[in-house]
Write a protein that holds these residues in place. Sequence first.
Motif, PDB file in Angstrom:
ATOM      1  N   LEU A  35     -17.527 107.259 -47.158  1.00  0.00           N
ATOM      2  CA  LEU A  35     -18.573 107.794 -46.730  1.00  0.00           C
ATOM      3  C   LEU A  35     -18.483 109.241 -46.115  1.00  0.00           C
ATOM      4  O   LEU A  35     -17.489 109.586 -45.282  1.00  0.00           O
TER       5      LEU A  35
ATOM      6  N   SER B   5     -16.564 103.312 -54.668  1.00  0.00           N
ATOM      7  CA  SER B   5     -17.549 104.180 -54.831  1.00  0.00           C
ATOM      8  C   SER B   5     -17.556 105.252 -53.573  1.00  0.00           C
ATOM      9  O   SER B   5     -16.820 105.110 -52.490  1.00  0.00           O
TER      10      SER B   5
ATOM     11  N   ASP C 142     -20.582 107.459 -50.723  1.00  0.00           N
ATOM     12  CA  ASP C 142     -21.965 107.964 -50.405  1.00  0.00           C
ATOM     13  C   ASP C 142     -21.881 109.089 -49.728  1.00  0.00           C
ATOM     14  O   ASP C 142     -21.016 109.112 -48.819  1.00  0.00           O
TER      15      ASP C 142
ATOM     16  N   ARG D 180     -30.488 110.440 -46.421  1.00  0.00           N
ATOM     17  CA  ARG D 180     -29.249 109.546 -46.920  1.00  0.00           C
ATOM     18  C   ARG D 180     -28.622 108.750 -46.126  1.00  0.00           C
ATOM     19  O   ARG D 180     -28.323 107.627 -46.552  1.00  0.00           O
TER      20      ARG D 180
ATOM     21  N   PHE E 172     -28.622 104.800 -46.585  1.00  0.00           N
ATOM     22  CA  PHE E 172     -27.321 104.082 -46.397  1.00  0.00           C
ATOM     23  C   PHE E 172     -27.473 102.708 -45.638  1.00  0.00           C
ATOM     24  O   PHE E 172     -27.212 101.639 -45.697  1.00  0.00           O
TER      25      PHE E 172
END
Length: 279
Positions: A37, A57, A59, A262, A266
Amino acid sequence: GILVYDLQHGTINDQNPWYGKEFREKIDSKDLPDIFLCWDKSSAATLEKWIYQKGISVDIIGNPWFQRFLRQNPDDLLIKESLSIAPSLKNNNPTILVSLQWGMMEYFGKYVFNGVIPDALEQTILKTAKSYNWLLRLHPVQIRGAESLMVQRYLSRTFGHLDTVEWKQCSEVPLPVVLRWSNLHLTYSSTTTTEAAWMGIYTGLLDPDIQSGGVNDMYYADERSLGIAETLPLEPSSIENWIQSTLKKGKAKSTLIEEEARLEAFVEKIVDLCRKSKS
């Protein structure tokens, strides 16, 4: 089977030993978080060079702590209490925040001989104590870690006789509040450089290795390219001249890109995952 999220709490770039491709590309994915993150696009771009091939991944959610202070929800008692705190140093002199870092003797002993700050900065503070307020903010490790006693003794011995140098209150109050009190920021290489830029505050970086061609010359590349941060020679006269000339500029334009949407997306995604796992 529990997902692990790494919430950014420091600088991320290719030269960072915790996040750079060179240091992490060969690490087994089971020893890494499932998701990173990040505060911003540049941090995410550093990770994207190597994480996807490991099934990890990223974010971009901004900095939740700073966003909490920016929103200033009237029902948020912590924010209300924090913003009501007044600085203990009360005069009309400009206020300079110094972000201290832990492990200076171990990692930067080549330039920091006293284990806390470079000699050039120490001399500057002593020389200009009548002209400026100095807030010396300790890193949490310096408050609770093994070097706490050494740091406290150094600060008391070196600056304890000056009523315009303070380190206790400014180390306890939340950073966004301390930045509101500050006109300028100096540090060896602390990530507060980025957070100061969000508040439109200029930073002088004292790590010689951040200069062009240095081993850390990618650190704070965005802030340096915008001119809101710059490297300074380890010379008292250079530091003092930078303070004088930069104070005349006033506040800079904030570099903060609001990521509240965002962050909310999340949180909703996490809540949705929890619901599905229970159903």
